[in-house]
Design a protein around this motif. Structure first.
Motif, short mmCIF file in Angstrom:
data_model
loop_
_atom_site.label_atom_id
_atom_site.label_comp_id
_atom_site.label_asym_id
_atom_site.label_seq_id
_atom_site.Cartn_x
_atom_site.Cartn_y
_atom_site.Cartn_z
N VAL A 353 0.90 -1.50 -0.72
CA VAL A 353 0.10 0.01 0.16
C VAL A 353 0.51 1.27 0.08
N TYR A 354 1.86 1.17 -0.16
CA TYR A 354 2.68 2.24 0.27
C TYR A 354 4.01 2.40 -1.13
N ASN A 356 3.43 2.78 -5.75
CA ASN A 356 1.80 2.52 -6.98
C ASN A 356 2.02 1.27 -7.44
N ASN A 357 1.30 0.46 -6.72
CA ASN A 357 0.57 -0.81 -6.97
C ASN A 357 0.03 -1.09 -8.50
N ASP A 360 -4.17 -0.67 -8.06
CA ASP A 360 -5.11 0.61 -7.87
C ASP A 360 -4.78 0.86 -8.70
N ARG A 410 -7.74 4.14 -4.70
CA ARG A 410 -6.66 2.98 -4.27
C ARG A 410 -6.08 2.75 -3.11
N HIS A 412 -3.42 2.77 -1.83
CA HIS A 412 -1.90 3.88 -2.05
C HIS A 412 -1.82 4.87 -1.50
#
Length: 460
Positions: A353-354, A356-357, A360, A410, A412
């Motif tokens: 979540v940290y 930009n995957n 998202d 998202r 993120h």
């Protein structure tokens, strides 16, 4: 001494001979005749002293019809012969006698027998009283008839003698004319008879032909009746099939009407909420610290959401730009048309979540497709007013009245509460879009039905 027996010439009843004292034998009729019958050689034979017929009457007629037999010299009952000059009828008795059998009697018997056998003497038999009376009555009746005929002939003869020659000629001419008329009538009747015979033959021929035709018609009738029975059976079977098809058609029509009235999207996609979480088809979309939802359920919810948007785009006839939506259950994804590859709409929780995957990116791409669809349906006047507006570039969804309440879709740098709230806003917009799609679908089906009814007025 055995008495001689005489038989009545008419009724064949025996006559009894009675011996009178100091006189001749008398023949008397028995009221109750004896059971024995005369044997051969004992039948009485009458001599030809005084010839008379079988029905002749005796010189003297008494109440018992006695016939006196006179003998010459000595009285005897068998074989005796009377003198020819006697006043009464004489009879010759044939038979044997135990006593008083003399040579003279034997000679007389032999002579009588020879005369009878040589037809030199007519043999006659006596009659009883009843037969004599009956014979006399018949003779009297015949005599009366003969006298009547004689009187009739005499009257005709007298009348003939009284007719003149001229009248006789006129009568002859009249009779000849009548004879000629009768002959003509006979010829006419004979011709009519011949015509009738010909007509009868013609009618007989016509009757024979009619009988043959009737027989042929009867056979044809039987054949037609058999064929009618077969056709009737086929008709009944076809009627059963028609009734079955009509029932099936009626059932199919009722099902079609039910399906037309059924809201396919509302029936297929059920969107609700469970507190702060949105739910689609019993799958929760999002999670909270106090409500832990597995990623498998979240991926399945995303798969149902992707299928819903894909179906809505088919109904609206919309072709998405930049992305192609591929619904595939809990592994649904979007295919980028600009070279970004596949953007998944599922996750197993290993994404960071940290950073930009791709998960998202996939959710942001889904918002892009949803925004394209919203822009498409806003062209319709009946389009509903959506409560939440999508900002594709920021990847957020917020209040349509710009209240500042926006949530990022998202994960993120986002909290679970904000992410779940954004997903709930998205499902709320989709629920209203589903209502619009159902209304449009029902209007389209009604229009098609009306067009069909106009094309086939017999279905009305």
């Amino acid at each position: 001494m055995t008495p001689a027996l005489f038989l009545c010439q008419r009724c064949n009843e025996p006559l009894k001979l009675l011996q009178l004292q100091g006189g001749p034998l008398e023949v008397q009729h028995h009221a109750n005749p004896p059971t024995e019958t005369p044997v051969s050689g004992e039948s009485p034979v009458r001599t030809s002293g005084i010839p008379h017929s079988a029905g002749g009457r005796t010189p003297q007629r008494s109440a018992c019809c006695n016939i006196s037999l006179l003998t010459s010299g000595t009285h005897h009952s068998e074989g005796g012969r009377t003198p020819q000059g006697s006043a009464c009828c004489t009879f010759t008795l044939l038979g044997e006698s135990a006593s008083m059998r003399t040579m003279n009697a034997i000679q007389n018997t032999t002579l009588e027998t020879f005369e009878i056998l040589s037809d030199q003497k007519v043999v006659d038999h006596p009659l009883c009283v009843d037969c004599t009376d009956n014979l006399l009555v018949q003779l009297d009746n015949q005599l009366a008839l003969v006298e009547s005929d004689n009187q009739t002939y005499r009257s005709f003869l007298e009348r003939e003698l009284l007719v003149s020659e001229k009248e006789r000629e006129e009568l002859g001419a009249e009779l000849r004319a009548e004879l000629s008329s009768l002959e003509q009538e006979e010829a006419k009747l004979a011709q009519e008879l011949a015509d009738l015979d010909g007509h009868h033959a013609k009618v007989a021929a016509e009757l024979s032909a009619a009988q043959m035709e009737s027989k042929a018609l009867y056979q044809q009738h039987e054949q037609h009746r058999a064929e009618y029975s077969v056709l009737k059976m086929e008709q009944l079977e076809l009627m059963d099939q028609l009734s079955s098809v009509e029932n099936q058609l009626e059932y199919a029509a009722s099902q079609l009407s039910h399906l037309r009235e059924t809201d396919i999207f509302n029936a297929t996609f059920i969107i609700s909420d469970e507190g702060p979480l949105g739910v689609i088809n019993n799958f929760r979309l999002g999670c909270l610290p106090e409500v832990q939802v597995g990623w498998t359920e979240i991926s399945a919810a995303w798969g149902q959401t992707a299928l819903l948007l894909f179906s809505l785009s088919k109904v609206a006839g919309l072709q998405f730009q930049r992305y192609q939506l591929v619904p595939s259950g809990d592994h649904s994804y979007l295919k980028s048309l600009t070279g970004e590859g596949e953007l998944p709409l599922y996750s197993d929780g290993s994404h960071s979540v940290y950073l930009n995957n791709k998960f998202d990116c996939g959710m942001k791409a889904f918002l892009d497709c949803l925004q394209q669809f919203v822009e498409e349906i806003e062209k319709d006047e009946r389009c509903p007013c959506l409560p939440y507006r999508i900002h594709v570039k920021e990847g957020v969804i917020g209040d349509a009245w710009d209240s500042g309440d926006c949530c990022s879709i998202r994960t993120h740098l986002n909290t679970e509460e904000e992410w779940s709230r954004a997903l709930k806003f998205m499902l709320t917009d989709l629920k209203l879009i589903v209502a619009w799609a159902s209304l449009r679908h029902s209007r389209r089906c009604g229009k098609k039905k009306a067009d069909k009814d106009r094309s086939y007025p017999c279905n009305k």
